[in-house]
Design a protein around this motif. Structure first.
Motif, PDB file in Angstrom:
ATOM      1  N   ALA A 640      44.295  68.092  63.301  1.00 32.37           N
ATOM      2  CA  ALA A 640      43.352  67.211  63.982  1.00 32.37           C
ATOM      3  C   ALA A 640      43.414  67.424  65.490  1.00 32.37           C
ATOM      4  O   ALA A 640      42.372  67.482  66.168  1.00 32.37           O
ATOM      5  N   GLU A 641      44.603  67.564  66.049  1.00 33.09           N
ATOM      6  CA  GLU A 641      44.727  67.776  67.497  1.00 33.09           C
ATOM      7  C   GLU A 641      44.121  69.119  67.897  1.00 33.09           C
ATOM      8  O   GLU A 641      43.449  69.223  68.932  1.00 33.09           O
ATOM      9  N   LYS A 642      44.381  70.157  67.081  1.00 32.62           N
ATOM     10  CA  LYS A 642      43.817  71.467  67.419  1.00 32.62           C
ATOM     11  C   LYS A 642      42.298  71.400  67.409  1.00 32.62           C
ATOM     12  O   LYS A 642      41.620  71.943  68.312  1.00 32.62           O
ATOM     13  N   THR A 661      47.712  62.037  70.215  1.00 29.90           N
ATOM     14  CA  THR A 661      46.630  62.052  69.217  1.00 29.90           C
ATOM     15  C   THR A 661      45.609  60.969  69.524  1.00 29.90           C
ATOM     16  O   THR A 661      44.388  61.198  69.447  1.00 29.90           O
ATOM     17  N   ARG A 662      46.061  59.779  69.864  1.00 30.28           N
ATOM     18  CA  ARG A 662      45.155  58.676  70.165  1.00 30.28           C
ATOM     19  C   ARG A 662      44.325  58.972  71.410  1.00 30.28           C
ATOM     20  O   ARG A 662      43.117  58.719  71.444  1.00 30.28           O
ATOM     21  N   ILE A 663      44.945  59.533  72.445  1.00 27.43           N
ATOM     22  CA  ILE A 663      44.214  59.856  73.678  1.00 27.43           C
ATOM     23  C   ILE A 663      43.128  60.891  73.394  1.00 27.43           C
ATOM     24  O   ILE A 663      41.992  60.770  73.867  1.00 27.43           O
ATOM     25  N   THR A 681      36.794  60.263  60.401  1.00 27.05           N
ATOM     26  CA  THR A 681      37.894  61.060  59.840  1.00 27.05           C
ATOM     27  C   THR A 681      39.079  61.089  60.794  1.00 27.05           C
ATOM     28  O   THR A 681      40.235  60.953  60.382  1.00 27.05           O
ATOM     29  N   LEU A 682      38.783  61.245  62.086  1.00 24.77           N
ATOM     30  CA  LEU A 682      39.865  61.249  63.078  1.00 24.77           C
ATOM     31  C   LEU A 682      40.554  59.886  63.172  1.00 24.77           C
ATOM     32  O   LEU A 682      41.765  59.800  63.415  1.00 24.77           O
ATOM     33  N   ASP A 683      39.785  58.805  62.972  1.00 28.85           N
ATOM     34  CA  ASP A 683      40.387  57.465  62.945  1.00 28.85           C
ATOM     35  C   ASP A 683      41.382  57.355  61.792  1.00 28.85           C
ATOM     36  O   ASP A 683      42.435  56.711  61.918  1.00 28.85           O
ATOM     37  N   GLN A 684      41.038  57.974  60.649  1.00 31.72           N
ATOM     38  CA  GLN A 684      41.957  57.965  59.507  1.00 31.72           C
ATOM     39  C   GLN A 684      43.266  58.669  59.857  1.00 31.72           C
ATOM     40  O   GLN A 684      44.343  58.261  59.431  1.00 31.72           O
ATOM     41  N   VAL A 685      43.156  59.739  60.654  1.00 29.92           N
ATOM     42  CA  VAL A 685      44.370  60.439  61.082  1.00 29.92           C
ATOM     43  C   VAL A 685      45.248  59.501  61.904  1.00 29.92           C
ATOM     44  O   VAL A 685      46.472  59.436  61.723  1.00 29.92           O
TER      45      VAL A 685
END
Length: 732
Positions: A640-642, A661-663, A681-685
């Motif tokens: 997700a970060e990449k 990750t949050r930033i 999807t990113l919120d799920q991460v």
């Protein structure tokens, strides 16, 4: 050794569950199992199924009711006796043990009470039977003794006293002895008697009748025909004349000597006929007689025709009721006296028994003492009707005294529940459960307890008080316990405090079509277990990174903590990190505790995380181990970060020290506001991975609670986002 076997199909969402539980108390260990099940797996469904069994009710699948249900619960190869099952739910707002009174009852006092009351009831039944014949009262609910009590305004406590008071009165009732109470006091007759016109006519008749009696040279209002009849009968029955006695009867201004009962009766009868034949009185009687001319009062009319003196009683029906009972008592004097004597004897016994009962130190009191000693709550409890519970088996009436720092005041249970905290209300529920448990102890009743998350929402003191009590129960002969919980910390606490063996500590996992019960793999400190395996087990080696990083942070090794962070987040040096770097970092923190690492130290860490996570996702097992969940979580967050770094492509990006990750996800949401599906999807991460990575050896419950299917799906979704960038899920 007792063995419980279950075979369940389609029971409240349980598609299939088979299990066998050896509940023998081996080597001093209690007969208990603890089953950890994440939310939604089977905990509540299994408890409900056992509850159905205990009540003899059918189980079913509420969502798919047409599916065939199987509920086969065996105890040593025979069907489990429902009476031996006691299901303890997490919380029931208003719960009272149905057997609590047995903890208060004193068998010897209760038996003596029962014998005394039984004798009294027998005498009362005999008296009631006689009164039934005399009164004509045949109702099953309004029996003669009940009607008598109502007429006298008597309660159960003063029933005999009211009868004795009536006996001591002065009533002329000879004309009533052959009249049935029910012939007058019935709805149809009373409806006529209470009519205003009838009452007026009756009043005129009685007024004239009394006037004629007063004018009689022989009679008067206080000595009318009824009194005369009673005197005649009394003298005759007493043998007055046969003893040679005479009666001097005053007739006006003269007197007359009477030497026989016949002569006296004849004089009174002549005077009666003279009065009743009075023209004006007959006219008034005819008016009353006409009012009684309907079919409903036909019988009363016939009674009055042959017993005109009865009319004078109808203008005071309440007094007439008492006269009836006074008359009947004379006819069943023996039965009445036996009842009154029995009543006196019983009251003496009860006075003594009640005094003893109030002083009784009951097992119920001991339960209260157990509760007050173990649990921390702001109220005390007592029982208001202890004597009635002990002697009569009545339901206990509890009284609560609520205390603060200054004073205490009594409140009822409803008010108490409204002011207690959630934990305190649950503590009150536990108190009521203690009554049931202690009752089963006293009865030596073999019991299988199904305990469903009993300590949920308790503070630590009360939670451990419950655990200690459960530990004592597990060691008691004839008591067997199966704990169901979705709180892994409580599961571990139970297992530790109760000394449960490896085979008695289970984890439930849900597959596509069945629930699987397996022995808990990590029964002690997870990291201790991993430390011996990380040298040969690559998955354990990778999953240990978050633990070692936490240890580095706790021990002040900031450089090691930063180095290990570079394999948990996408940093400038992340792609170059190798297993050799991990071994160096682990060596600094674990020192001699680090086993020999046999993995190829030239392997790049991010590449291996990607490959191993892909293997786990491809295997797609219904139940995956803790280390496998951690690896999936690490891989998901790195991908997700990449993805976000590639899409943001910010040349001014500076790596944050925390919350990377949050930033990144906040920046992505601000820049790509229209891509709501990707943002979701990113919120799920952000929701699922932090708890799975920022963990220590004391708290890894969030990962255990998380469904493996959720991790598989999120891994696939994030991989698909990278694939869309042409990265094919690569991390480095």
């Amino acid at each position: 050794m007792p063995t419980l076997s279950i075979n369940l199909t389609n029971c409240y969402g349980i598609r299939q569950l088979k299990g066998s539980f050896d509940l023998g108390k081996h080597e001093g260990r209690g007969g208990a199992f603890s089953i950890y099940a994440a939310n939604g797996v089977m905990k509540s469904s299994l408890a409900r199924t056992f509850a159905d069994h205990s009540k003899g009710e059918e189980s079913k699948d509420l969502i798919f009711p047409s599916r065939e249900t199987v509920r086969d619960i065996q105890w040593d190869n025979s069907e489990l006796d429902p009476k031996t099952v006691f299901v303890i739910k997490p919380y029931v707002k208003i719960y009272e043990s149905e057997t609590v009174s047995t903890l208060i009852a004193n068998p010897s006092l209760q038996q003596e009470y029962a014998i005394s009351v039984k004798s009294l009831l027998a005498k009362r039944k005999t008296l009631t039977g006689e009164l039934k014949q005399l009164s004509g009262i045949t109702s099953r609910t309004e029996t003669p003794d009940i009607v008598l009590a109502a007429d006298l305004g008597a309660t159960e406590e003063d029933f005999s006293e009211k009868i004795e008071a009536l006996q001591q009165g002065d009533h002329t009732v000879a004309h009533l002895k052959d009249v049935k109470y029910a012939e007058i006091f019935n709805p149809k007759t009373l409806a006529v008697l209470k009519q205003r016109d009838f009452q007026a006519q009756l009043e005129e008749y009685v007024e004239l009748y009394n006037k004629l009696v007063e004018e009689s040279p022989i009679l008067c209002r206080t000595f009318n025909h009824q009194g005369a009849t009673a005197v005649c009968k009394g003298l005759k029955d007493a043998g007055f004349y046969t003893a040679g006695h005479f009666v001097t009867l005053k007739v006006g201004d003269s007197s007359k000597m009477i030497s026989s009962s016949e002569e006296l009766e004849d004089i009174f009868q002549q005077e009666r006929e003279k009065i009743l034949s009075d023209t004006s009185l007959k006219r008034r009687f005819d008016a009353v007689d006409k009012a009684l001319g309907n079919a409903d009062t036909k019988k009363l009319r016939a009674l009055i025709e042959s017993n005109k003196e009865l009319l004078a009683d109808l203008n005071d029906l309440e007094a007439l009721k008492k006269k009836f009972w006074f008359a009947y008592f004379q006819e069943c004097e023996e039965e009445l006296n036996e009842f009154l004597q029995s009543s006196h004897d019983t009251k003496e016994v009860l006075t003594r028994l009640i005094a003893s009962a109030k002083e009784e130190e009951t097992k119920w009191t001991k339960v209260i003492q157990i509760f007050n000693r173990r649990f921390d709550v702001p109220f005390n409890i007592s029982i208001q009707n202890q004597a009635d519970v002990i002697l009569k088996g009545e339901k206990p009436a509890k009284s609560f005294s609520f205390e603060d720092s200054e004073s205490a005041d009594g409140v009822d249970e409803k008010t108490l529940l409204s002011v207690l905290s959630r934990g305190e209300r649950r503590a009150l529920y536990i108190l009521n459960l203690l009554f049931e448990v202690e009752t089963r102890k006293e009865a030596n009743q073999e019991t299988l307890f199904i305990v469903d998350d009993i300590a949920d929402s308790f503070d630590y003191r009360n939670k451990y008080a419950i655990v200690e009590y459960l530990r004592e129960l597990s060691k008691r002969d004839g008591f067997y316990l199966i704990f169901l919980t979705h709180n892994f910390d409580f599961h571990r606490t139970l297992a530790s405090r109760l000394g449960l063996s490896y085979d008695n500590r289970l984890v439930a996992t849900r597959g596509a079509n069945e629930i699987d019960l397996q022995s808990e793999k990590y029964q002690n400190d997870v990291f201790v277990s991993w430390r011996g395996k990380m040298g040969v087990n690559e998955r354990v080696f990778i999953a240990s990174v978050p633990f070692v990083r936490n240890l580095a942070t706790y021990s002040g090794h900031k450089s090691v903590a930063r180095s290990l962070t570079e394999v948990l987040h996408i940093k400038a040096n992340s792609a170059s990190k190798t297993y050799a770097d991990l071994v160096d970092d682990f060596s600094i923190i674990l020192q001699k505790a680090l086993p020999e690492i046999k993995h190829d130290r030239s392997l790049r860490v991010l590449e291996r995380i990607q490959i191993v996570a892909e293997e786990i996702a491809t295997e797609a097992k219904d139940h995956i181990e803790l280390e496998e969940k951690i690896i999936l979580a690490i891989a998901i967050r790195l991908m997700a970060e990449k993805f976000m770094l590639r899409r943001l492509n910010d040349p001014e990006w500076e790596e944050p020290k925390v919350n990377q990750t949050r930033i990144l996800s906040d920046k992505f949401a601000d820049k790509f506001t229209s891509e709501q599906a990707v943002i979701s999807t990113l919120d799920q991460v952000n929701l699922m991975t932090p708890e799975n990575i920022h963990l220590n050896s004391f708290m890894f419950e969030p990962i255990l609670d998380m469904s493996s299917r959720h991790l598989y799906r999120l891994h696939a979704d994030i991989k698909q986002l990278l694939d869309g960038l042409g990265e094919v899920g690569q991390l480095d």
